[in-house]
Design a protein around this motif. Structure first.
Motif, mmCIF file in Angstrom:
data_model
loop_
_atom_site.group_PDB
_atom_site.id
_atom_site.type_symbol
_atom_site.label_atom_id
_atom_site.label_comp_id
_atom_site.label_asym_id
_atom_site.label_seq_id
_atom_site.Cartn_x
_atom_site.Cartn_y
_atom_site.Cartn_z
ATOM 1 N N LEU A 1 0.929 -1.235 -0.157
ATOM 2 C CA LEU A 1 -0.129 0.130 0.065
ATOM 3 C C LEU A 1 0.607 1.151 -0.126
ATOM 4 N N GLY A 2 2.108 1.131 0.455
ATOM 5 C CA GLY A 2 3.050 2.242 0.342
ATOM 6 C C GLY A 2 2.368 3.370 1.292
ATOM 7 N N GLU A 3 2.487 4.615 0.915
ATOM 8 C CA GLU A 3 2.326 5.663 1.957
ATOM 9 C C GLU A 3 0.855 5.502 2.614
ATOM 10 N N SER A 4 -0.122 5.008 1.865
ATOM 11 C CA SER A 4 -1.466 4.968 2.531
ATOM 12 C C SER A 4 -1.466 3.763 3.642
ATOM 13 N N GLY A 5 -0.624 2.770 3.236
ATOM 14 C CA GLY A 5 -0.620 1.759 4.168
ATOM 15 C C GLY A 5 0.174 2.050 5.542
ATOM 16 N N ARG A 6 1.028 3.278 5.609
ATOM 17 C CA ARG A 6 1.918 3.766 6.754
ATOM 18 C C ARG A 6 0.604 4.479 7.609
ATOM 19 N N TRP A 7 -0.175 5.047 7.082
ATOM 20 C CA TRP A 7 -1.121 5.812 8.011
ATOM 21 C C TRP A 7 -2.325 5.027 8.224
ATOM 22 N N GLN A 8 -2.936 3.962 7.426
ATOM 23 C CA GLN A 8 -3.924 3.035 7.702
ATOM 24 C C GLN A 8 -3.362 1.787 8.739
ATOM 25 N N LEU A 9 -2.303 1.601 8.438
ATOM 26 C CA LEU A 9 -1.826 0.411 9.215
ATOM 27 C C LEU A 9 -0.331 0.833 10.222
ATOM 28 N N PRO A 10 -0.600 1.840 11.068
ATOM 29 C CA PRO A 10 0.681 2.444 11.608
ATOM 30 C C PRO A 10 1.318 1.444 12.483
ATOM 31 N N GLU A 11 2.685 1.314 12.401
ATOM 32 C CA GLU A 11 3.635 0.260 13.151
ATOM 33 C C GLU A 11 3.401 0.796 14.734
ATOM 34 N N ASP A 12 3.163 2.030 15.163
ATOM 35 C CA ASP A 12 3.394 2.404 16.368
ATOM 36 C C ASP A 12 2.197 2.629 17.028
ATOM 37 N N ASP A 13 1.053 1.909 16.543
ATOM 38 C CA ASP A 13 -0.275 1.931 17.239
ATOM 39 C C ASP A 13 -0.976 0.697 16.634
ATOM 40 N N GLU A 14 -0.937 -0.290 17.545
ATOM 41 C CA GLU A 14 -1.499 -1.614 17.352
ATOM 42 C C GLU A 14 -3.015 -1.600 17.286
ATOM 43 N N GLN A 15 -3.741 -0.607 17.914
ATOM 44 C CA GLN A 15 -5.214 -0.781 18.039
ATOM 45 C C GLN A 15 -5.469 -0.134 16.748
ATOM 46 N N GLN A 16 -4.820 1.050 16.155
ATOM 47 C CA GLN A 16 -5.491 1.678 15.106
ATOM 48 C C GLN A 16 -5.161 0.573 13.683
ATOM 49 N N ALA A 17 -3.755 -0.140 13.913
ATOM 50 C CA ALA A 17 -3.469 -0.833 12.709
ATOM 51 C C ALA A 17 -4.601 -2.010 12.581
ATOM 52 N N LYS B 1 -9.158 -4.428 9.576
ATOM 53 C CA LYS B 1 -10.594 -4.539 9.454
ATOM 54 C C LYS B 1 -11.303 -3.708 8.359
ATOM 55 N N ASP B 2 -11.019 -2.504 8.358
ATOM 56 C CA ASP B 2 -11.527 -1.724 7.264
ATOM 57 C C ASP B 2 -11.151 -1.790 5.847
ATOM 58 N N LEU B 3 -9.815 -2.402 5.568
ATOM 59 C CA LEU B 3 -9.570 -3.121 4.385
ATOM 60 C C LEU B 3 -10.205 -4.208 3.947
ATOM 61 N N ARG B 4 -10.587 -5.155 4.903
ATOM 62 C CA ARG B 4 -11.130 -6.316 4.563
ATOM 63 C C ARG B 4 -12.590 -6.274 4.333
ATOM 64 N N ASP B 5 -13.177 -5.035 4.711
ATOM 65 C CA ASP B 5 -14.640 -4.868 4.706
ATOM 66 C C ASP B 5 -15.161 -5.087 3.375
ATOM 67 N N GLY B 6 -16.002 -6.088 2.889
ATOM 68 C CA GLY B 6 -16.406 -5.934 1.517
ATOM 69 C C GLY B 6 -15.636 -6.439 0.639
ATOM 70 N N LYS B 7 -14.110 -6.981 1.024
ATOM 71 C CA LYS B 7 -13.236 -7.537 0.037
ATOM 72 C C LYS B 7 -13.336 -9.001 -0.125
ATOM 73 N N PRO B 8 -13.372 -9.421 -1.206
ATOM 74 C CA PRO B 8 -13.286 -11.141 -1.350
ATOM 75 C C PRO B 8 -12.195 -11.571 -0.720
ATOM 76 N N VAL B 9 -12.178 -13.143 -0.247
ATOM 77 C CA VAL B 9 -11.076 -13.681 0.404
ATOM 78 C C VAL B 9 -9.865 -13.970 -0.753
ATOM 79 N N SER B 10 -10.612 -14.567 -2.052
ATOM 80 C CA SER B 10 -9.975 -14.857 -3.041
ATOM 81 C C SER B 10 -10.700 -14.368 -4.241
ATOM 82 N N VAL B 11 -10.536 -14.174 -5.203
ATOM 83 C CA VAL B 11 -11.184 -13.992 -6.493
ATOM 84 C C VAL B 11 -10.690 -14.757 -7.855
#
Length: 282
Positions: A201-217, A222-232
């Protein structure tokens, strides 16, 4: 000559325009909402890919010219039109036409002053010539109606060539490199592999999944998984330069079948997901 006959005369005149032109003049087509009366002078048409089934057609009646090829090549034609019109005074009306030739909604957008409105099922919609390369018709409601204290009426004759997307390269059954990158992304989502997702995800991954905030990550995952297929399953894939569009279907974590398109973009780190329009098939 009354306004109705004048509009019909304009439409007949437009039907004789050269089919080689990417856009045709829309005559005195207008949309009035409250105190704003917007007359359009340009008409464009584009195929709008649906999540499944044949494409509908978007007709845009505008007060200023568009770069039609950019709109035709865009993942979302409406978003590209919004970018091109920006904050310039004026606006557009978008008419949606189903593959069966019925209206599927009208959207009015105006800037200076800012106003918008959408509707369906009112007025009289008629379709004349309809081919893969051209569309002509009219949508009119000349007797004003009321919407929460604001009245509106419109008369929208339209005639435009359908601008085709730029030629692209069809990719293999697995979607080529973009398809394999998307499959790897879904696998990382399913495993909850945060380091891999941050790389993808690059830059967007760093703020969506911050390394220094486990709860936010965890919330970001969860937000990224929402509505996404497990495989396609990749149904088709088309690449144009550094962009590729995948048409996919699959089942998400809640056993809901999803289908739609995915826009992949090639950057320094390879192919990554830019956006999608996945939705429930049901």
């Amino acid at each position: 000559m009354n306004a109705r006959l004048m509009s019909l005369s304009l439409l007949l005149a437009l039907s004789g325009a050269s089919a080689a032109a990417p856009a045709a003049t829309a005559g005195k087509a207008y949309f009035r909402y409250d105190k704003i009366r917007m007359e359009t002078t340009h008409a464009y048409a584009f195929a709008h890919e649906e999540r499944n089934g044949p494409a509908s057609t978007y007709v845009f009646l505008t007060t200023a010219p568009l770069d039609a090829q950019k709109v035709a090549d865009a993942f979302d034609p409406g978003s590209e039109v919004n970018q091109q019109t920006g904050n310039t005074p004026g606006g557009y009306v978008r008419i949606c036409v189903t593959p069966e030739g019925k209206e599927c909604g009208l959207y009015f957008s105006h800037e200076g002053p800012s106003e918008s409105f959408n509707m369906s099922g009112s007025g009289e919609f008629t379709l004349g010539q309809r081919t893969p390369a051209r569309i002509e018709g009219r949508w009119a409601m000349t007797k004003p109606d009321d919407f929460f204290g604001k009245t509106y009426d419109f008369d929208l004759p339209f005639a435009a060539d359908v601008t085709a997307p730029s030629p692209g390269t069809k990719l293999g059954p697995d979607g080529g490199e973009p398809g394999r990158a998307y499959a790897a992304y879904l696998a990382a989502l399913a495993k909850g592999d945060l380091p891999a997702l941050r790389r993808m995800l690059g830059e967007s991954g760093r703020w969506q999944l911050p390394e220094d905030d486990e709860q936010q990550a965890r919330q970001g995952l969860k937000d990224l998984r929402d509505g996404k297929p497990v495989s396609v399953k990749i149904l088709s894939a088309m690449q144009r330069g550094d962009h590729a569009v995948l048409r996919v279907e699959g089942v998400d974590r809640d056993e809901i079948k999803r289908a739609g398109r995915v826009l992949m973009v090639k950057g320094e780190g390879g192919w990554s997901v830019e956006r999608d329009d996945l939705g429930s098939v049901d």
